[in-house]
Design a protein around this motif. Structure first.
Motif, short mmCIF file in Angstrom:
data_model
loop_
_atom_site.label_atom_id
_atom_site.label_comp_id
_atom_site.label_asym_id
_atom_site.label_seq_id
_atom_site.Cartn_x
_atom_site.Cartn_y
_atom_site.Cartn_z
N ASN A 1 6.18 8.71 -0.96
CA ASN A 1 5.26 7.58 -0.86
C ASN A 1 5.72 6.61 0.22
O ASN A 1 6.77 5.99 0.10
CB ASN A 1 5.17 6.84 -2.20
N ASP B 1 2.92 -4.69 9.42
CA ASP B 1 2.56 -3.88 8.25
C ASP B 1 3.56 -2.75 8.00
O ASP B 1 3.63 -2.19 6.90
CB ASP B 1 1.15 -3.31 8.39
N LYS C 1 3.74 0.28 2.87
CA LYS C 1 3.32 -0.60 3.96
C LYS C 1 2.67 -1.85 3.34
O LYS C 1 2.27 -1.84 2.19
CB LYS C 1 2.30 0.09 4.87
N LEU D 1 -9.79 -2.75 -0.11
CA LEU D 1 -9.54 -1.77 -1.16
C LEU D 1 -10.48 -0.57 -1.07
O LEU D 1 -10.19 0.49 -1.63
CB LEU D 1 -9.67 -2.43 -2.54
N ARG E 1 -0.50 -3.88 2.91
CA ARG E 1 -1.92 -3.46 2.96
C ARG E 1 -2.65 -4.26 4.03
O ARG E 1 -2.67 -5.49 4.00
CB ARG E 1 -2.57 -3.66 1.59
N TYR F 1 0.85 -1.17 0.00
CA TYR F 1 0.00 0.00 0.00
C TYR F 1 0.89 1.23 0.00
O TYR F 1 1.77 1.38 0.86
CB TYR F 1 -0.89 -0.02 1.26
N THR G 1 -10.15 -3.26 8.55
CA THR G 1 -9.07 -4.23 8.35
C THR G 1 -9.64 -5.64 8.20
O THR G 1 -10.69 -5.97 8.75
CB THR G 1 -8.10 -4.22 9.55
N GLN H 1 1.13 5.27 0.24
CA GLN H 1 0.37 6.42 0.70
C GLN H 1 1.28 7.63 0.81
O GLN H 1 2.36 7.55 1.40
CB GLN H 1 -0.27 6.14 2.06
#
Length: 333
Positions: A195, A234, A198, A204, A200, A182, A221, A184
């Motif tokens: 960016n 994570d 992690k 989604l 995910r 992921y 989650t 972010q």
């Protein structure tokens, strides 16, 4: 330790301790939001009583009916003052002088740093903390040992946890089809975006209603995602961010721009945390319980700025050890 918490006319909070090592009373003439439970537990090992006097509209009555009786019980008074409440401080000082008692005075700014190991962040945006008129960026003397620690521990951590990477890949694929990683966007040093990587842990559609803080027992989650968040698995891919020089191992946790913009408006000195590289873990993460929002961001900032102002190799290693305790104790967020 046996503590009793008594509220007197809503204006004063008195905490009693049977294990205090001195007969000194601590009086804090400041809004008491900056004192957390573990702060009070620490202070009650040293002081017989801790008196917190928040703002009121009738200081004369309040102090004469709460402070004066204390002077019959104690010979020593430690007064923690906030310049915002000069009138109240003068009244207390005059009462102490009249009773011919011993008093020592410390500003709330110095008291926080020396006794609580955090920097006082005013609740009022117009209030100035003179200890924060300047705050350093990390020069070579700090950057080089931090870089050695970052690279060394990151390589060891990657090799040691590689089986978890493989396990997590398959677990995520099975429980929540989609990308394993992921990405972010977070705010880094000097407000430069990067960016953050992690594993995910959410579905989604986790942010279909817009950006929001994650929280304990987050319903967004999936099963293994919850376990990863609890154990901090994570966070492992952020090792890649360290190799890319986006992150350090230790530093303020990077936040999303949508949140930092709000915090910067509402919390004094918030942008100072961007003077250094953010970290996978940090002093605020090991000293403050999980929380989200402006109130918690202000408390975390107290620890982040203390870390920046008072960096030492000992403090760096202490944070690493405390992080290990959090991980192996499964006290993640």
């Amino acid at each position: 330790m046996s503590n009793t918490y008594v509220t007197n006319r809503r204006y004063i909070h008195r905490l009693l301790s049977k294990t205090a090592t001195s007969k000194e009373v601590l009086i804090v003439t400041s809004y008491d939001y900056f004192l957390q439970k573990h702060d009070l537990a620490l202070l009650l090992k040293k002081y017989k009583e801790v008196i917190l006097i928040p703002h009121s509209n009738d200081d004369d009555y309040l102090l004469n009916h709460t402070v004066r009786p204390l002077l019959d019980k104690f010979e020593k008074i430690h007064l923690v003052t906030n310049p915002q409440y000069d009138k109240r401080n003068r009244i207390i000082y005059e009462l102490v002088v009249q009773k011919n008692k011993s008093i020592r005075i410390t500003t709330v700014y110095d008291f926080c740093e020396k006794s609580l190991k955090k920097v006082y962040i005013p609740d009022n945006v117009s209030e100035i903390n003179p200890n924060l008129l300047t705050i350093p960026t990390f020069g070579r003397r700090i950057r080089y040992p931090k870089k050695i620690i970052d690279v060394t521990i990151s390589i060891i951590l990657f090799l040691f946890t590689f089986p978890l990477w493989i396990l997590s890949y398959f677990k995520i694929k099975i429980q929540s089809p989609g990308p394993v990683f992921y990405f972010q966007e977070r705010v880094g040093m000097n407000n430069v975006a990067f960016n953050c990587i992690k594993f995910r842990s959410m579905g989604l559609d986790a942010e279909q209603n817009g950006a929001s803080f994650s929280k304990k027992n987050d319903s967004r989650t999936f099963s293994y995602g919850s376990y990863m968040r609890l154990s901090r698995i994570d966070e492992l891919p952020q090792i890649i961010n360290i190799f890319k020089r986006d992150l350090s191992l230790i530093g303020p946790r990077p936040e999303r721009q949508v949140f930092t913009e709000t915090f910067d408006e509402l919390i004094p000195y918030y942008n100072m945390r961007h003077n250094i590289k953010p970290g996978i873990t940090g002093y605020a993460q090991v000293m403050y319980t999980y929380g989200a929002g402006v109130y918690d961001a202000r408390h975390k900032l107290m620890y982040d700025l203390y870390y920046i102002k008072n960096w030492s190799l000992v403090l760096e290693l202490k944070i690493i050890l405390k992080t290990a305790v959090v991980i192996f104790g499964k006290r993640g967020r």
